[in-house]
Design a protein around this motif. Structure first.
Motif, short mmCIF file in Angstrom:
data_model
loop_
_atom_site.label_atom_id
_atom_site.label_comp_id
_atom_site.label_asym_id
_atom_site.label_seq_id
_atom_site.Cartn_x
_atom_site.Cartn_y
_atom_site.Cartn_z
N ILE A 79 7.60 -5.29 5.99
CA ILE A 79 7.59 -3.83 5.94
C ILE A 79 6.27 -3.30 6.48
O ILE A 79 5.20 -3.80 6.12
CB ILE A 79 7.82 -3.32 4.51
CG1 ILE A 79 9.22 -3.70 4.02
CG2 ILE A 79 7.65 -1.79 4.44
CD1 ILE A 79 9.49 -3.39 2.57
N VAL A 80 6.37 -2.30 7.35
CA VAL A 80 5.20 -1.57 7.84
C VAL A 80 5.38 -0.11 7.44
O VAL A 80 6.42 0.50 7.71
CB VAL A 80 5.05 -1.68 9.37
CG1 VAL A 80 3.92 -0.78 9.86
CG2 VAL A 80 4.79 -3.13 9.78
N ILE A 81 4.39 0.45 6.78
CA ILE A 81 4.42 1.87 6.39
C ILE A 81 3.69 2.69 7.44
O ILE A 81 2.59 2.35 7.85
CB ILE A 81 3.77 2.08 5.01
CG1 ILE A 81 4.66 1.49 3.91
CG2 ILE A 81 3.52 3.56 4.75
CD1 ILE A 81 4.07 1.60 2.54
N VAL A 82 4.35 3.77 7.89
CA VAL A 82 3.69 4.74 8.77
C VAL A 82 3.77 6.09 8.07
O VAL A 82 4.83 6.49 7.60
CB VAL A 82 4.34 4.79 10.17
CG1 VAL A 82 4.10 3.50 10.92
CG2 VAL A 82 5.82 5.08 10.08
N GLN A 93 -0.04 1.46 -4.12
CA GLN A 93 1.30 1.15 -4.63
C GLN A 93 2.05 0.25 -3.65
O GLN A 93 2.78 -0.65 -4.06
CB GLN A 93 2.09 2.44 -4.85
CG GLN A 93 3.41 2.21 -5.59
CD GLN A 93 4.02 3.52 -6.07
OE1 GLN A 93 3.36 4.54 -6.11
NE2 GLN A 93 5.28 3.46 -6.43
N ALA A 94 1.87 0.47 -2.36
CA ALA A 94 2.54 -0.37 -1.36
C ALA A 94 2.06 -1.81 -1.47
O ALA A 94 2.84 -2.76 -1.35
CB ALA A 94 2.27 0.18 0.04
N ILE A 95 0.75 -1.98 -1.71
CA ILE A 95 0.19 -3.33 -1.84
C ILE A 95 0.83 -4.06 -3.02
O ILE A 95 1.12 -5.26 -2.96
CB ILE A 95 -1.34 -3.26 -2.00
CG1 ILE A 95 -1.98 -2.83 -0.67
CG2 ILE A 95 -1.90 -4.61 -2.45
CD1 ILE A 95 -3.44 -2.50 -0.78
N ARG A 101 0.71 -3.77 5.62
CA ARG A 101 0.42 -2.99 6.83
C ARG A 101 0.74 -1.51 6.61
O ARG A 101 1.87 -1.17 6.27
CB ARG A 101 1.21 -3.56 8.01
CG ARG A 101 0.78 -4.99 8.34
CD ARG A 101 1.72 -5.66 9.31
NE ARG A 101 1.23 -7.00 9.62
CZ ARG A 101 1.51 -8.07 8.89
NH1 ARG A 101 2.27 -7.96 7.82
NH2 ARG A 101 1.03 -9.25 9.23
N TYR A 102 -0.25 -0.69 6.87
CA TYR A 102 -0.15 0.75 6.60
C TYR A 102 -0.77 1.47 7.80
O TYR A 102 -1.98 1.37 8.02
CB TYR A 102 -0.92 1.07 5.31
CG TYR A 102 -0.72 2.46 4.76
CD1 TYR A 102 0.08 2.67 3.64
CD2 TYR A 102 -1.35 3.56 5.33
CE1 TYR A 102 0.25 3.95 3.11
CE2 TYR A 102 -1.20 4.83 4.81
CZ TYR A 102 -0.39 5.02 3.70
OH TYR A 102 -0.22 6.28 3.18
#
Length: 349
Positions: A79-82, A93-95, A101-102
């Motif tokens: 997953i990559v957050i943009v 929170q994503a971690i 990857r952000y």
């Protein structure tokens, strides 16, 4: 080619991302798009993309909730957050969900390209690991079944040869100690599983199948377990093999290449009736004469197939099959692969 899903409620962003990903010259292809997390979740469970590129702030279900649901469902996609929101709380929170990857909007072509290149390397590494793991499990299964047969027939000499072959394979491939431990655990699991189908008595040595993580000499530990198994099997079966059954099994191993070898001819050689020998073989080994002969022939064929210079039809003749087509069918039924596919799996060309 790795399938990518883009999740964003802004159409221009999706168009831009698709253009950059499909035009990157890397093995990534945008296969799906979604407007929000709920739509993406349902779609991802069905299509299982290797990569999801998702926004954070979306209607119905946001990106973080989507990631949480995907992880709870067991989907291990990258997953990559943009996002246009430079808020460290989102990244934190994503971690926690395992996202590494952000990227911030507006998306920089160079950053996205570097991200995709890094992902490609990771995905290829994971694929290699899965392939190697599958091959080693298959290797341990075939050797475990062979070792169980040698244990059941109290053939210590052949069992030692099998263990020596396993040790050589591990050394030749330069496996780490951790991988060797896992392979031996798999091997012993197959051994005990096979023996359990033949005996209604538990084995005390089974309690030692999980080797200590810090064991420095796993080869010696496994050899010791096998030795204890031989001792237990002799005690369980008391008198071991009956002499005539032992002679019959030895004859099968010596004359398997004779296409005319049959139960009547074998029975005559050990001075028993075919029906009596058949019953004793099944009682002592759990196998019929045909199964025993096929196993010996197939195991020998597997060894010969390791020689790249040997032609498969010659191998068929050498193990007692003048009909090559029948040999191929018998081989595939025995190990699940054709002779050619077996060679490819073992890296023999």
């Amino acid at each position: 080619m790795y399938n990518v899903m883009i999740v964003d409620d802004e159409y221009p962003v999706k168009v831009n991302l698709r253009s950059m990903i499909d035009g990157a010259g890397l093995p990534f292809r945008v296969a799906d798009e979604a407007e929000n997390g709920e739509e993406a979740y349902r779609l991802a469970l069905r299509t299982k993309p290797q990569l999801i590129v998702t926004d954070i702030m979306m209607p119905v279900m946001d990106g973080l909730e989507l990631i949480g649901k995907l992880r709870s469902s067991g989907l291990e996609t990258e997953i990559v957050i943009v996002s246009g929101y430079n808020d460290f709380a989102y990244a934190q929170q994503a971690i926690r969900f395992g996202v590494k990857r952000y990227l911030l909007k507006p998306i920089d072509d160079g950053q996205l390209l570097a991200c995709l290149r890094e992902l490609e390397q990771e995905l290829r590494h994971e694929e290699r690991q899965r392939t190697e793991q599958s091959e080693w499990v298959w290797f341990c299964k075939t050797r475990g079944e062979r070792l169980a047969e040698q244990l059941w027939t109290l053939n210590e000499e052949e069992a030692e040869l099998t263990l020596a072959e396993i040790r050589r394979m591990f050394a030749d491939r330069q496996l780490t100690l951790a991988v060797v431990h896992q392979c031996y655990r798999n091997l012993l699991q197959f051994v005990f599983g096979e023996l359990a189908t033949r005996s209604d008595k538990p084995f005390a040595a089974a309690r030692e199948t999980l080797l200590p993580a810090g064991e420095a000499a796993p080869d010696d530990a496994v050899s010791a377990i096998v030795a204890r198994l031989f001792a237990e099997l002799r005690q369980i079966r008391q008198h071991g093999h009956r002499k005539k059954v032992q002679d019959a099994l030895q004859l099968i191993r010596q004359t398997y290449s004779d296409e005319g070898l049959s139960l009547p001819t074998l029975a005559a050689s050990v001075d028993l009736s075919p029906s009596r020998l058949s019953g004793l073989l099944r009682e002592e080994t759990g196998r019929s004469f045909t199964q025993l002969l096929t196993e010996v022939r197939m195991e020998q064929a597997m060894l010969l197939l390791g020689n790249a210079s040997a032609k498969t039809y010659e191998i068929a003749l050498e193990v007692g099959y003048s009909d090559y087509s029948y040999f191929t069918k018998a081989f595939k039924k025995y190990c699940g692969l054709t002779p050619m596919d077996y060679r490819k799996r073992m890296g023999v060309f």
